[in-house]
Design a protein around this motif. Structure first.
Motif, PDB file in Angstrom:
ATOM      1  N   SER A  44      28.330  38.028  14.489  1.00 50.76           N
ATOM      2  CA  SER A  44      28.304  36.805  15.703  1.00 50.76           C
ATOM      3  C   SER A  44      27.171  37.309  16.638  1.00 50.76           C
ATOM      4  O   SER A  44      26.387  36.276  17.271  1.00 50.76           O
ATOM      5  CB  SER A  44      29.643  36.798  16.512  1.00 50.76           C
ATOM      6  OG  SER A  44      29.911  37.781  17.103  1.00 50.76           O
ATOM      7  N   ASP A  74      27.731  26.794   7.471  1.00 48.80           N
ATOM      8  CA  ASP A  74      28.642  27.684   7.414  1.00 48.80           C
ATOM      9  C   ASP A  74      30.138  26.993   7.019  1.00 48.80           C
ATOM     10  O   ASP A  74      30.406  25.813   7.378  1.00 48.80           O
ATOM     11  CB  ASP A  74      29.201  28.005   8.875  1.00 48.80           C
ATOM     12  CG  ASP A  74      27.926  28.976   9.485  1.00 48.80           C
ATOM     13  OD1 ASP A  74      27.011  29.286   8.723  1.00 48.80           O
ATOM     14  OD2 ASP A  74      27.738  29.017  10.442  1.00 48.80           O
ATOM     15  N   TYR A  83      23.569  21.637  14.823  1.00 51.40           N
ATOM     16  CA  TYR A  83      24.985  21.614  15.070  1.00 51.40           C
ATOM     17  C   TYR A  83      25.236  20.423  16.120  1.00 51.40           C
ATOM     18  O   TYR A  83      26.070  19.522  16.106  1.00 51.40           O
ATOM     19  CB  TYR A  83      25.420  22.894  15.911  1.00 51.40           C
ATOM     20  CG  TYR A  83      27.014  22.648  16.149  1.00 51.40           C
ATOM     21  CD1 TYR A  83      28.017  22.772  15.196  1.00 51.40           C
ATOM     22  CD2 TYR A  83      27.172  22.711  17.790  1.00 51.40           C
ATOM     23  CE1 TYR A  83      29.222  22.710  15.497  1.00 51.40           C
ATOM     24  CE2 TYR A  83      28.703  22.593  17.969  1.00 51.40           C
ATOM     25  CZ  TYR A  83      29.735  22.686  16.796  1.00 51.40           C
ATOM     26  OH  TYR A  83      31.030  22.327  17.193  1.00 51.40           O
ATOM     27  N   GLU A 137      17.428  30.314  16.512  1.00 53.18           N
ATOM     28  CA  GLU A 137      18.657  30.032  17.419  1.00 53.18           C
ATOM     29  C   GLU A 137      18.326  28.498  17.821  1.00 53.18           C
ATOM     30  O   GLU A 137      19.513  27.792  17.632  1.00 53.18           O
ATOM     31  CB  GLU A 137      18.692  30.871  18.703  1.00 53.18           C
ATOM     32  CG  GLU A 137      18.811  32.387  17.885  1.00 53.18           C
ATOM     33  CD  GLU A 137      18.612  33.406  19.308  1.00 53.18           C
ATOM     34  OE1 GLU A 137      18.472  32.901  20.380  1.00 53.18           O
ATOM     35  OE2 GLU A 137      19.100  34.505  19.043  1.00 53.18           O
ATOM     36  N   THR A 143      23.626  28.952   9.760  1.00 51.40           N
ATOM     37  CA  THR A 143      23.152  30.259   9.917  1.00 51.40           C
ATOM     38  C   THR A 143      21.651  30.201   9.348  1.00 51.40           C
ATOM     39  O   THR A 143      21.553  29.715   8.073  1.00 51.40           O
ATOM     40  CB  THR A 143      23.926  31.183   9.416  1.00 51.40           C
ATOM     41  OG1 THR A 143      25.323  31.364  10.042  1.00 51.40           O
ATOM     42  CG2 THR A 143      23.396  32.753   9.757  1.00 51.40           C
ATOM     43  N   LYS A 157      23.764  33.264  15.185  1.00 49.62           N
ATOM     44  CA  LYS A 157      23.471  32.239  14.090  1.00 49.62           C
ATOM     45  C   LYS A 157      21.813  32.273  13.371  1.00 49.62           C
ATOM     46  O   LYS A 157      21.431  31.637  12.823  1.00 49.62           O
ATOM     47  CB  LYS A 157      23.298  31.024  14.739  1.00 49.62           C
ATOM     48  CG  LYS A 157      24.676  30.290  15.143  1.00 49.62           C
ATOM     49  CD  LYS A 157      25.600  30.336  13.763  1.00 49.62           C
ATOM     50  CE  LYS A 157      26.942  29.818  13.931  1.00 49.62           C
ATOM     51  NZ  LYS A 157      27.852  29.743  12.918  1.00 49.62           N
ATOM     52  N   CYS A 158      21.211  33.364  13.820  1.00 46.77           N
ATOM     53  CA  CYS A 158      19.764  33.790  13.230  1.00 46.77           C
ATOM     54  C   CYS A 158      19.641  35.088  13.227  1.00 46.77           C
ATOM     55  O   CYS A 158      19.575  35.864  14.206  1.00 46.77           O
ATOM     56  CB  CYS A 158      18.643  33.017  14.117  1.00 46.77           C
ATOM     57  SG  CYS A 158      16.880  33.165  13.306  1.00 46.77           S
ATOM     58  N   PRO A 185      28.062  23.555  11.656  1.00 52.10           N
ATOM     59  CA  PRO A 185      27.340  24.735  12.071  1.00 52.10           C
ATOM     60  C   PRO A 185      26.521  25.459  10.985  1.00 52.10           C
ATOM     61  O   PRO A 185      26.636  25.491   9.859  1.00 52.10           O
ATOM     62  CB  PRO A 185      28.638  25.785  12.360  1.00 52.10           C
ATOM     63  CG  PRO A 185      29.541  25.223  11.387  1.00 52.10           C
ATOM     64  CD  PRO A 185      29.264  23.703  11.592  1.00 52.10           C
ATOM     65  N   LYS A 190      25.693  35.524   9.279  1.00 54.59           N
ATOM     66  CA  LYS A 190      27.098  34.969   9.139  1.00 54.59           C
ATOM     67  C   LYS A 190      28.109  36.092   9.470  1.00 54.59           C
ATOM     68  O   LYS A 190      29.184  35.644  10.284  1.00 54.59           O
ATOM     69  CB  LYS A 190      27.452  34.441   7.485  1.00 54.59           C
ATOM     70  CG  LYS A 190      26.626  33.196   7.183  1.00 54.59           C
ATOM     71  CD  LYS A 190      26.891  32.735   5.746  1.00 54.59           C
ATOM     72  CE  LYS A 190      26.586  31.575   5.568  1.00 54.59           C
ATOM     73  NZ  LYS A 190      27.234  30.523   6.243  1.00 54.59           N
ATOM     74  N   ALA A 209      19.333  26.213  15.032  1.00 53.70           N
ATOM     75  CA  ALA A 209      20.658  26.339  14.659  1.00 53.70           C
ATOM     76  C   ALA A 209      21.601  25.292  15.601  1.00 53.70           C
ATOM     77  O   ALA A 209      22.361  24.505  15.238  1.00 53.70           O
ATOM     78  CB  ALA A 209      21.250  27.434  14.325  1.00 53.70           C
TER      79      ALA A 209
END
Length: 431
Positions: free
Chosen positions: A156, A8, A127, A120, A135, A160-161, A133, A153, A123
């Protein structure tokens, strides 16, 4: 199934890793010479600022915005990219890196797993381990994975997936997806599709296969098949292909009238071209040098010119390409002109495994010497950092307050450059 991991706002995220106080604050990254905005954080996008906005206009139009700007630091971004990809490789059967901030995940054999949960968790791990971050989009084809990633993206709620795993999900996603945003379509083809009444990705899939192939040939047909759920784009087709032309060119930070300073720029550009040739194991048969004045300064004399040289024996050695480029520059240089841009292009590129030497002018001893020098430059710069060793014709003419050499002092303006936090211990202050 295929997954797409996309970092991101990657350049901005790299800067934030070591500047946590900038989290959720507006951040931009600028192009070479601090010219235009090339990366925006989400906060800056919400202000309506677009990519390509000149930095001086950003300062004029948003004086009290609180935006933090950085010069582009590709050394930092490259290292952070390597960290992200290394973390991902530990969790998936195969990773095919597509760009500095994207990678395709080959998830074959994992169909029975909960891919939503897997994405998820991946991700979160990336991070936690890197501070970047990401996606993740998961779908039966690479093009659909790109579509899923875009939804991940923009919303929300996907955490993230985003997974496109059923026919119902595929149709719903494509109906909401603008055809111009489809991987492989682009704005030019999108305009043609819009003229034909095709506005969404779903509209495109409803066209006949023959209709698509006739108008957009094999690439368009493959995109059509991928959107319909057929995995037809091979991994080998995503790999970087050998470039048939290599160009290194930049606008100068300031206008240049001095031939010697212009020589330093051209020597740098030629050296970069030679290095890129060797990286892809190729040689060039021709080199071209071009220069031009500032066409926006109508009060100044205008001039642009170029010159080329054909090598009797194709080469990729730095000494040969730099010396030839400087000879060309001297022939096209016109005194009294304020130059704003220059560049070097190498073309007629072929494999370095099948070089045909010139029968009469080829000097085997000198050629071996040049190749040895070039190989030594590459090896040292790879181990100790880029531009540790350069030719005398390249800039190396200034020292900072501590006595350390400042390389390429006129080559590029980077007044807002962040430290190389991840690759240099000198970038950290110890109190």
């Amino acid at each position: 199934m295929w997954g797409l991991v996309d970092c991101d706002n990657f350049f901005c995220s790299c800067e934030r890793v070591f500047r946590p106080e900038l989290t959720r604050k507006p951040v931009v990254v600028l192009s070479n010479n601090d010219g235009c905005v090339v990366a925006l954080s989400r906060e800056v996008k919400k202000m309506g600022i677009k990519l390509g906005l000149p930095y001086f206009q950003l300062l004029e139009q948003y004086p009290d915005s609180g935006i933090t700007a950085f010069s582009s630091n590709y050394k930092l971004y490259g290292d952070m990219s390597a960290r992200v990809m290394a973390t991902i490789r530990e969790e998936v059967p195969r990773l095919h890196q597509y760009s500095i901030d994207e990678g395709f995940l080959d998830l074959h054999g994992m169909e029975k797993e909960d891919l939503k949960k897997f994405g998820e968790e991946l991700a979160k791990k990336v991070y936690k381990w890197t501070g970047i971050p990401v996606t993740i989009g998961i779908a039966p084809t690479k093009t659909l994975a790109k579509v899923a990633g875009r939804f991940g993206k923009n919303y929300s709620g996907y955490n993230k997936c985003c997974v496109i795993g059923t026919e119902e999900q595929r149709i719903k996603a494509l109906k909401l997806f603008d055809v111009k945003d489809v991987w492989g379509i682009g704005r030019r083809i999108a305009r043609k599709l819009n003229f034909e009444g095709v506005f969404s990705a779903y509209d495109f899939t409803q066209k006949k296969r023959a209709w698509v192939k006739t108008r957009f040939h094999v690439p368009g047909e493959r995109t059509w098949l991928e959107l319909r759920g057929h995995d037809v784009i091979g991994v080998d087709e995503m790999d970087t292909k050998t470039k048939q032309t290599i160009v290194t060119s930049r606008s100068f930070p300031d206008m240049i009238t001095d031939l010697e300073i212009l020589r330093e720029h051209v020597a740098n550009y030629a050296s970069r071209c030679a290095m890129k040739l060797r990286r892809q194991h190729t040689v060039c048969g021709m080199v071209t040098v071009f220069v031009q004045s500032n066409f926006f300064r109508e009060d100044l004399p205008q001039y642009s010119n170029s010159g080329s040289f054909i090598f009797n024996t194709p080469t990729s050695t730095t000494p040969e390409i730099v010396a030839t480029s400087l000879n060309i520059l001297e022939k096209i240089f016109l005194p009294g002109i304020s130059y704003k841009r220059g560049g070097v292009m190498v073309s007629d590129i072929s494999s370095d495994h099948a070089i045909q030497p010139d029968l009469f002018e080829y000097n085997d001893i000198l050629s071996k010497k040049y190749r040895t020098i070039s190989d030594a430059i590459d090896e040292i710069n790879l181990k100790l950092g880029s531009d540790t060793v350069i030719l005398a014709s390249q800039q190396y003419s200034k020292r900072d307050a501590t006595g350390k050499n400042v390389k390429f002092t006129h080559a590029i303006k980077r007044a807002l450059l962040s430290p190389d936090y991840s690759t240099s211990i000198d970038s950290f202050l110890v109190h």
